[in-house]
Design a protein around this motif. Structure first.
Motif, PDB file in Angstrom:
ATOM      1  N   MET A   1       0.843  -1.187   0.000  1.00  0.00           N
ATOM      2  CA  MET A   1       0.000   0.000   0.000  1.00  0.00           C
ATOM      3  C   MET A   1       0.879   1.237   0.000  1.00  0.00           C
ATOM      4  N   ASP A   2       0.391   2.275  -0.643  1.00  0.00           N
ATOM      5  CA  ASP A   2       1.168   3.510  -0.703  1.00  0.00           C
ATOM      6  C   ASP A   2       0.982   4.317   0.585  1.00  0.00           C
ATOM      7  N   TYR A   3       1.885   5.260   0.801  1.00  0.00           N
ATOM      8  CA  TYR A   3       1.932   6.064   2.024  1.00  0.00           C
ATOM      9  C   TYR A   3       0.608   6.782   2.290  1.00  0.00           C
ATOM     10  N   LEU A   4       0.067   7.424   1.275  1.00  0.00           N
ATOM     11  CA  LEU A   4      -1.162   8.201   1.458  1.00  0.00           C
ATOM     12  C   LEU A   4      -2.334   7.324   1.899  1.00  0.00           C
ATOM     13  N   THR A   5      -2.472   6.150   1.335  1.00  0.00           N
ATOM     14  CA  THR A   5      -3.557   5.239   1.718  1.00  0.00           C
ATOM     15  C   THR A   5      -3.390   4.771   3.160  1.00  0.00           C
ATOM     16  N   VAL A   6      -2.171   4.409   3.519  1.00  0.00           N
ATOM     17  CA  VAL A   6      -1.908   3.948   4.892  1.00  0.00           C
ATOM     18  C   VAL A   6      -2.133   5.091   5.878  1.00  0.00           C
ATOM     19  N   LYS A   7      -1.692   6.285   5.509  1.00  0.00           N
ATOM     20  CA  LYS A   7      -1.897   7.455   6.385  1.00  0.00           C
ATOM     21  C   LYS A   7      -3.397   7.718   6.580  1.00  0.00           C
ATOM     22  N   TRP A   8      -4.170   7.618   5.492  1.00  0.00           N
ATOM     23  CA  TRP A   8      -5.617   7.814   5.578  1.00  0.00           C
ATOM     24  C   TRP A   8      -6.234   6.766   6.512  1.00  0.00           C
ATOM     25  N   THR A  56     -11.938  -2.123  19.620  1.00  0.00           N
ATOM     26  CA  THR A  56     -11.058  -3.283  19.487  1.00  0.00           C
ATOM     27  C   THR A  56     -10.388  -3.316  18.113  1.00  0.00           C
ATOM     28  N   THR A  57     -11.176  -3.148  17.055  1.00  0.00           N
ATOM     29  CA  THR A  57     -10.587  -3.221  15.709  1.00  0.00           C
ATOM     30  C   THR A  57      -9.604  -2.081  15.464  1.00  0.00           C
ATOM     31  N   THR A  58      -9.954  -0.886  15.884  1.00  0.00           N
ATOM     32  CA  THR A  58      -9.056   0.242  15.634  1.00  0.00           C
ATOM     33  C   THR A  58      -7.834   0.213  16.547  1.00  0.00           C
ATOM     34  N   ALA A  59      -7.966  -0.348  17.742  1.00  0.00           N
ATOM     35  CA  ALA A  59      -6.807  -0.481  18.628  1.00  0.00           C
ATOM     36  C   ALA A  59      -5.775  -1.427  18.022  1.00  0.00           C
ATOM     37  N   ILE A  60      -6.228  -2.345  17.188  1.00  0.00           N
ATOM     38  CA  ILE A  60      -5.314  -3.256  16.480  1.00  0.00           C
ATOM     39  C   ILE A  60      -4.758  -2.579  15.222  1.00  0.00           C
ATOM     40  N   ILE A  61      -5.618  -1.883  14.496  1.00  0.00           N
ATOM     41  CA  ILE A  61      -5.205  -1.227  13.253  1.00  0.00           C
ATOM     42  C   ILE A  61      -4.185  -0.117  13.506  1.00  0.00           C
ATOM     43  N   GLN A  62      -4.343   0.617  14.595  1.00  0.00           N
ATOM     44  CA  GLN A  62      -3.461   1.751  14.878  1.00  0.00           C
ATOM     45  C   GLN A  62      -1.974   1.388  14.884  1.00  0.00           C
ATOM     46  N   PRO A  63      -1.538   0.429  15.692  1.00  0.00           N
ATOM     47  CA  PRO A  63      -0.104   0.133  15.663  1.00  0.00           C
ATOM     48  C   PRO A  63       0.353  -0.468  14.329  1.00  0.00           C
ATOM     49  N   LEU A  64      -0.505  -1.253  13.675  1.00  0.00           N
ATOM     50  CA  LEU A  64      -0.121  -1.841  12.387  1.00  0.00           C
ATOM     51  C   LEU A  64       0.128  -0.752  11.340  1.00  0.00           C
ATOM     52  N   THR A  65      -0.819   0.157  11.208  1.00  0.00           N
ATOM     53  CA  THR A  65      -0.645   1.237  10.231  1.00  0.00           C
ATOM     54  C   THR A  65       0.445   2.199  10.683  1.00  0.00           C
ATOM     55  N   GLY A  66       0.544   2.428  11.989  1.00  0.00           N
ATOM     56  CA  GLY A  66       1.574   3.331  12.503  1.00  0.00           C
ATOM     57  C   GLY A  66       2.981   2.838  12.208  1.00  0.00           C
ATOM     58  N   PHE A  67       3.236   1.568  12.484  1.00  0.00           N
ATOM     59  CA  PHE A  67       4.569   1.022  12.203  1.00  0.00           C
ATOM     60  C   PHE A  67       4.851   0.992  10.696  1.00  0.00           C
ATOM     61  N   TYR A  68       3.824   0.719   9.915  1.00  0.00           N
ATOM     62  CA  TYR A  68       4.010   0.725   8.467  1.00  0.00           C
ATOM     63  C   TYR A  68       4.331   2.137   7.972  1.00  0.00           C
ATOM     64  N   ILE A  70       5.793   4.474   9.731  1.00  0.00           N
ATOM     65  CA  ILE A  70       7.159   4.762  10.184  1.00  0.00           C
ATOM     66  C   ILE A  70       8.150   4.212   9.159  1.00  0.00           C
ATOM     67  N   ARG A  71       7.898   2.998   8.723  1.00  0.00           N
ATOM     68  CA  ARG A  71       8.778   2.347   7.745  1.00  0.00           C
ATOM     69  C   ARG A  71       8.733   3.075   6.405  1.00  0.00           C
ATOM     70  N   LEU A  72       7.519   3.373   5.922  1.00  0.00           N
ATOM     71  CA  LEU A  72       7.383   4.038   4.622  1.00  0.00           C
ATOM     72  C   LEU A  72       8.001   5.437   4.625  1.00  0.00           C
ATOM     73  N   ALA A  73       7.817   6.171   5.726  1.00  0.00           N
ATOM     74  CA  ALA A  73       8.313   7.550   5.806  1.00  0.00           C
ATOM     75  C   ALA A  73       9.787   7.614   6.181  1.00  0.00           C
ATOM     76  N   GLY A  74      10.318   6.513   6.696  1.00  0.00           N
ATOM     77  CA  GLY A  74      11.722   6.498   7.088  1.00  0.00           C
ATOM     78  C   GLY A  74      12.006   7.186   8.411  1.00  0.00           C
ATOM     79  N   PHE A  75      10.982   7.292   9.269  1.00  0.00           N
ATOM     80  CA  PHE A  75      11.219   7.890  10.593  1.00  0.00           C
ATOM     81  C   PHE A  75      12.077   6.953  11.426  1.00  0.00           C
ATOM     82  N   PRO A  76      13.087   7.487  12.097  1.00  0.00           N
ATOM     83  CA  PRO A  76      13.878   6.617  12.982  1.00  0.00           C
ATOM     84  C   PRO A  76      13.038   6.186  14.188  1.00  0.00           C
ATOM     85  N   ILE A  77      13.053   4.897  14.476  1.00  0.00           N
ATOM     86  CA  ILE A  77      12.271   4.355  15.592  1.00  0.00           C
ATOM     87  C   ILE A  77      12.740   4.967  16.920  1.00  0.00           C
TER      88      ILE A  77
END
Length: 154
Positions: A1-8, A56-68, A70-77
């Motif tokens: 998935m592209d950055y904009l879609t994941v960010k959305w 429950t569903t969004t509490a799971i989605i948040q870290p998944l999309t957040g880490f993705y 971070i990876r896509l944007a190249g933010f240092p962990i």
């Protein structure tokens, strides 16, 4: 998935997560303070349902999309804002997990009182005030996480 879609997806899920939490807290708080047992029974039932469907569903989605992201944007962990975001998110989730159990108990106790046409027993109030006490730090943790997600201060 592209950055904009994941960010959305990340923004939408955070909106559902926070919105459901604030809305549920608002309705449960004011229904309970009304002391109308039938209204409390209905609201606790809906709050438990909303928590399972949305929180429950969004509490799971948040870290998944957040880490993705971070990876896509190249933010240092190791970024300070990111470490604080993760810590505060963990605190909010740690408060939310017992809240789920408390809401289920509140629903059961209020439902029984409504069926028996009796006042809420003292156990309801004990669970309710613990629910309030856990909701306060979770709320402020999420508010700060929102700020950190937007501002990304160095």
């Amino acid at each position: 998935m592209d950055y904009l879609t994941v960010k959305w997806l990340h923004i939408m899920s955070s909106t559902f997560l926070f919105g459901t939490g604030v809305g549920s807290a608002f309705y449960l708080l004011f229904a309970t303070l009304s002391r109308d047992v039938r209204a409390i029974a209905v609201v606790t039932r809906i709050v438990v349902l909303a928590d399972w469907l949305f929180t429950t569903t969004t509490a799971i989605i948040q870290p998944l999309t957040g880490f993705y992201l971070i990876r896509l944007a190249g933010f240092p962990i190791e970024s300070r804002w990111l470490k604080w975001s993760l810590l505060l998110y963990a605190i909010a989730v740690a408060c939310w997990l017992p809240v789920v159990w408390l809401q289920i108990r509140l629903r059961s106790v209020a439902g029984e009182a409504a069926r028996n046409n009796t006042a809420l027993p003292s156990i309801y109030w004990r669970y309710f005030w613990i629910w309030v006490a856990l909701g306060i730090p979770a709320f402020f943790a999420f508010v700060i996480v929102f700020y950190l997600m937007v501002a990304k201060p160095s």
